[in-house]
Motif scaffolding. Structure first.
Motif, mmCIF file in Angstrom:
data_model
loop_
_atom_site.group_PDB
_atom_site.id
_atom_site.type_symbol
_atom_site.label_atom_id
_atom_site.label_comp_id
_atom_site.label_asym_id
_atom_site.label_seq_id
_atom_site.Cartn_x
_atom_site.Cartn_y
_atom_site.Cartn_z
ATOM 1 N N GLU A 48 0.906 -0.637 -0.355
ATOM 2 C CA GLU A 48 0.231 0.415 -0.066
ATOM 3 C C GLU A 48 0.687 1.083 -0.006
ATOM 4 O O GLU A 48 0.155 1.865 -0.595
ATOM 5 C CB GLU A 48 -0.573 0.007 1.248
ATOM 6 C CG GLU A 48 -2.266 -1.124 1.554
ATOM 7 C CD GLU A 48 -3.227 -0.725 0.365
ATOM 8 O OE1 GLU A 48 -3.229 0.142 -0.812
ATOM 9 O OE2 GLU A 48 -3.985 -1.595 -0.016
ATOM 10 N N THR A 49 2.239 1.094 0.412
ATOM 11 C CA THR A 49 2.791 2.313 1.200
ATOM 12 C C THR A 49 3.400 2.516 -0.451
ATOM 13 O O THR A 49 3.195 3.729 -0.808
ATOM 14 C CB THR A 49 4.058 1.734 1.752
ATOM 15 O OG1 THR A 49 3.113 1.661 3.156
ATOM 16 C CG2 THR A 49 5.221 3.015 1.874
ATOM 17 N N MET A 50 3.603 1.840 -1.536
ATOM 18 C CA MET A 50 4.299 1.831 -2.886
ATOM 19 C C MET A 50 3.376 2.684 -3.553
ATOM 20 O O MET A 50 3.642 2.898 -4.466
ATOM 21 C CB MET A 50 4.776 -0.144 -3.208
ATOM 22 C CG MET A 50 5.403 -0.436 -2.760
ATOM 23 S SD MET A 50 6.104 -2.087 -2.859
ATOM 24 C CE MET A 50 6.603 -2.373 -4.455
ATOM 25 N N ALA A 51 2.566 2.111 -3.398
ATOM 26 C CA ALA A 51 1.518 2.434 -4.900
ATOM 27 C C ALA A 51 1.525 3.583 -3.689
ATOM 28 O O ALA A 51 0.626 4.913 -4.554
ATOM 29 C CB ALA A 51 -0.406 1.353 -4.121
ATOM 30 N N GLY A 52 1.143 3.743 -2.986
ATOM 31 C CA GLY A 52 0.540 5.149 -2.412
ATOM 32 C C GLY A 52 1.778 6.471 -3.149
ATOM 33 O O GLY A 52 1.846 7.140 -3.776
ATOM 34 N N GLU A 53 3.055 5.909 -2.438
ATOM 35 C CA GLU A 53 3.648 6.968 -3.017
ATOM 36 C C GLU A 53 4.316 6.938 -4.498
ATOM 37 O O GLU A 53 4.954 7.986 -4.892
ATOM 38 C CB GLU A 53 5.691 6.398 -2.427
ATOM 39 C CG GLU A 53 6.028 6.391 -0.971
ATOM 40 C CD GLU A 53 6.412 8.279 -0.511
ATOM 41 O OE1 GLU A 53 6.889 8.544 -1.957
ATOM 42 O OE2 GLU A 53 5.556 8.471 0.441
ATOM 43 N N GLN A 54 4.039 5.716 -4.962
ATOM 44 C CA GLN A 54 3.989 6.028 -6.161
ATOM 45 C C GLN A 54 2.456 6.620 -7.052
ATOM 46 O O GLN A 54 2.671 6.291 -8.694
ATOM 47 C CB GLN A 54 3.707 4.622 -7.028
ATOM 48 C CG GLN A 54 5.203 4.020 -6.904
ATOM 49 C CD GLN A 54 6.791 4.886 -6.708
ATOM 50 O OE1 GLN A 54 7.510 5.504 -6.357
ATOM 51 N NE2 GLN A 54 6.956 5.056 -8.529
ATOM 52 N N SER A 55 2.073 7.084 -6.434
ATOM 53 C CA SER A 55 0.779 7.814 -7.564
ATOM 54 C C SER A 55 0.687 9.407 -5.921
ATOM 55 O O SER A 55 0.734 9.950 -6.193
ATOM 56 C CB SER A 55 -0.457 7.121 -7.354
ATOM 57 O OG SER A 55 -1.101 6.353 -6.132
ATOM 58 N N SER A 56 -0.981 9.264 -5.799
ATOM 59 C CA SER A 56 -1.281 10.240 -4.869
ATOM 60 C C SER A 56 -1.001 10.927 -3.941
ATOM 61 O O SER A 56 -0.815 12.065 -3.146
ATOM 62 C CB SER A 56 -2.658 10.533 -5.337
ATOM 63 O OG SER A 56 -3.294 9.214 -4.080
ATOM 64 N N GLY A 57 -0.277 9.446 -2.736
ATOM 65 C CA GLY A 57 -0.064 9.489 -1.884
ATOM 66 C C GLY A 57 1.264 10.350 -1.417
ATOM 67 O O GLY A 57 2.107 10.657 -1.699
ATOM 68 N N THR A 58 1.963 10.694 0.010
ATOM 69 C CA THR A 58 2.750 10.734 0.471
ATOM 70 C C THR A 58 3.202 10.012 2.048
ATOM 71 O O THR A 58 2.021 9.836 2.706
ATOM 72 C CB THR A 58 3.950 12.531 -0.128
ATOM 73 O OG1 THR A 58 5.047 11.958 0.322
ATOM 74 C CG2 THR A 58 3.042 13.188 0.747
#
Ligand SMILES: O=C(COP(=O)(O)O)[C@H](O)[C@H](O)COP(=O)(O)O
Ligand SMILES: [Mg+2]
Length: 424
Positions: free
Chosen positions: A29-39
């Motif tokens: 989930e962190t990978m998905a977040g960091e590589q799209s809208s999240g930080t």
């Protein structure tokens, strides 16, 4: 009036091998977040609507039962070795995040995520690109059919070599070796990737001297040997060198992929009128560690779509560290269609320590004659000289394709017999 529901957004998918001592689901989930809208913290504006539109998703996660004794990669996080696990993770992104852009695809699927602190291993295993990518890039302009037509080799492997010594010869010495190789019956010759445009062997002089020999041989015999001139350089230099090779009647150019980069390759391929021989030197830093970097299956898709006609895949029993199964998987993947309507097949190039000895195993493993074999030392170091080296490699491949054991074929083929006695 009922409106038709909007088509679901087109997504890009990537598969990874992940190693972590944290919860693999959370890390994915962190990978998905960091590589799209999240930080690393929630930020204003990252609304549920925005996430629905732009967030990457964890599509699949499978925890593997590999036992992991120690972290594969260093990290500043405290790692409890007892909790280390590996997982296969598939992430997806809406194409709207970036558009069908290969350079930006790299930042999305192969960007910062390799550095994330909880991760002690991450390898990009495969990528699935949607149709807009097929529409946005040329793919190989020549591929297998175009290469065969230009080389005049229809239904057998293309037998090739690399000018050796890799560097040190001047233009006339290079041309003299090319003459011997042409007379020996070679199909394909390439500059070594170390040969560029130095004062001892300037590109233009080398191309002129070599093409004089190639054209002269073609006029006498009707066979034009394909020579891949290493034009690696800045974009303007590559274009100028390409035009010179084309104007001299040449039929191939070569670029070092990791040196010219994706943008250099795309720029070259969009205007190239000649097949592009793609050299993968530097591959070791992208792939040698099994828990870091890229699998060749993922990596070669990018370059084929960008326009590579020939892709280096290493060779069986090579002088490097890669095992044969991995080499064969790399070669097969170049012959596997990228898109249903745009296969983008590239010719696999077997290279690195290749001699007559690998021919039967290579043919058996690949099950195809759609390949280029480049044996440098394996031809040039033949005890009878480079011309005999060419004959020996041709004979070895004739035997391999006909299913005749090399030792048997060598009884009636002295060049092969001599090659089998020595290293080459
Ligand atoms: O010069 C050679 C081989 O010379 P030789 O035939 O004398 O070993 C090639 O640059 C690399 O081996 C390519 O390998 P890869 O296919 O992995 O890119
Ligand atoms: Mg080389």
């Amino acid at each position: 009036m009922s409106q038709r529901p909007a088509a679901p957004p087109i997504r890009i998918e990537a598969d990874y091998l992940l190693e972590t001592a944290s919860d693999p689901r959370k890390v994915a989930e962190t990978m998905a977040g960091e590589q799209s809208s999240g930080t690393f913290v929630p930020v204003p504006g990252e609304t549920p609507e925005l996430k629905a539109r732009s967030a990457a998703r964890v599509e699949r996660l499978e925890v593997l039962d590999d036992s992991v004794a120690a972290p594969s990669l260093p990290t500043t996080a405290a790692v409890d070795p007892a909790r280390l696990r590996r997982a296969r993770v598939t992430l997806s992104w809406p194409i709207e995040n970036l558009g069908p852009s290969l350079p930006n695809l790299l930042a999305t699927v192969a960007g910062n995520l390799f550095e994330l602190r909880p991760i002690t291993g991450l390898r990009l295993l495969d990528i699935r690109l949607p149709q807009p990518f097929a529409d946005a890039y040329p793919g190989p302009r020549f591929g297998i059919g175009g290469t065969r037509r230009l080389a005049g080799v229809e239904d057998r492997p293309i037998i090739g070599t690399i000018v050796k010594p890799s560097v040190g010869f001047g233009p006339e010495e290079t041309a003299a070796l090319v003459r011997t190789l042409c007379e020996g019956g070679i199909d394909f010759i390439k500059d070594d990737e170390l040969q560029a445009d130095g004062p001892h062997c300037p590109f233009d002089e080398r191309a002129r001297a070599v093409m004089r020999v190639v054209n002269d041989h073609a006029e006498r015999t009707g066979k034009k040997v394909m020579v891949a001139f290493n034009l690696t350089g800045e974009i303007d230099q590559m274009r100028r060198r390409h035009d010179l090779v084309r104007d001299l009647g040449g039929t191939c150019v070569m670029a070092s992929l990791n040196s010219v980069g994706l943008v250099g390759m795309i720029a070259l391929a969009r205007t190239s009128e000649l097949p592009i021989h793609a050299h993968r030197n530097g591959w070791g830093y992208l792939a040698r560690h099994p828990l870091l970097g890229w699998s060749y299956v993922a990596w070669q898709k990018i370059w084929r779509l960008a326009g590579a006609d020939h892709m280096h895949v290493n060779g069986l029993d090579n002088k490097f560290s890669e095992d044969d199964d991995s080499v064969v998987a790399s070669a097969r993947t170049c012959l596997t269609p990228l898109f249903p309507d745009k296969p983008c097949l590239a010719m696999p190039v077997f290279s690195s320590g290749q001699t007559v000895r690998q021919a039967p195993g290579t043919y058996a493993a690949l099950g195809s004659t759609d390949l280029i074999v480049t044996a440098g030392g394996g031809i040039v170091a033949h005890p009878g000289g480079p011309g005999e080296g060419v004959a020996a490699l041709r004979q070895a491949w004739e035997a391999a394709v006909a299913g005749i054991p090399l030792a048997h074929h060598a009884r009636t083929h002295p060049a092969l017999a001599q090659a089998l006695e020595g290293a080459a």
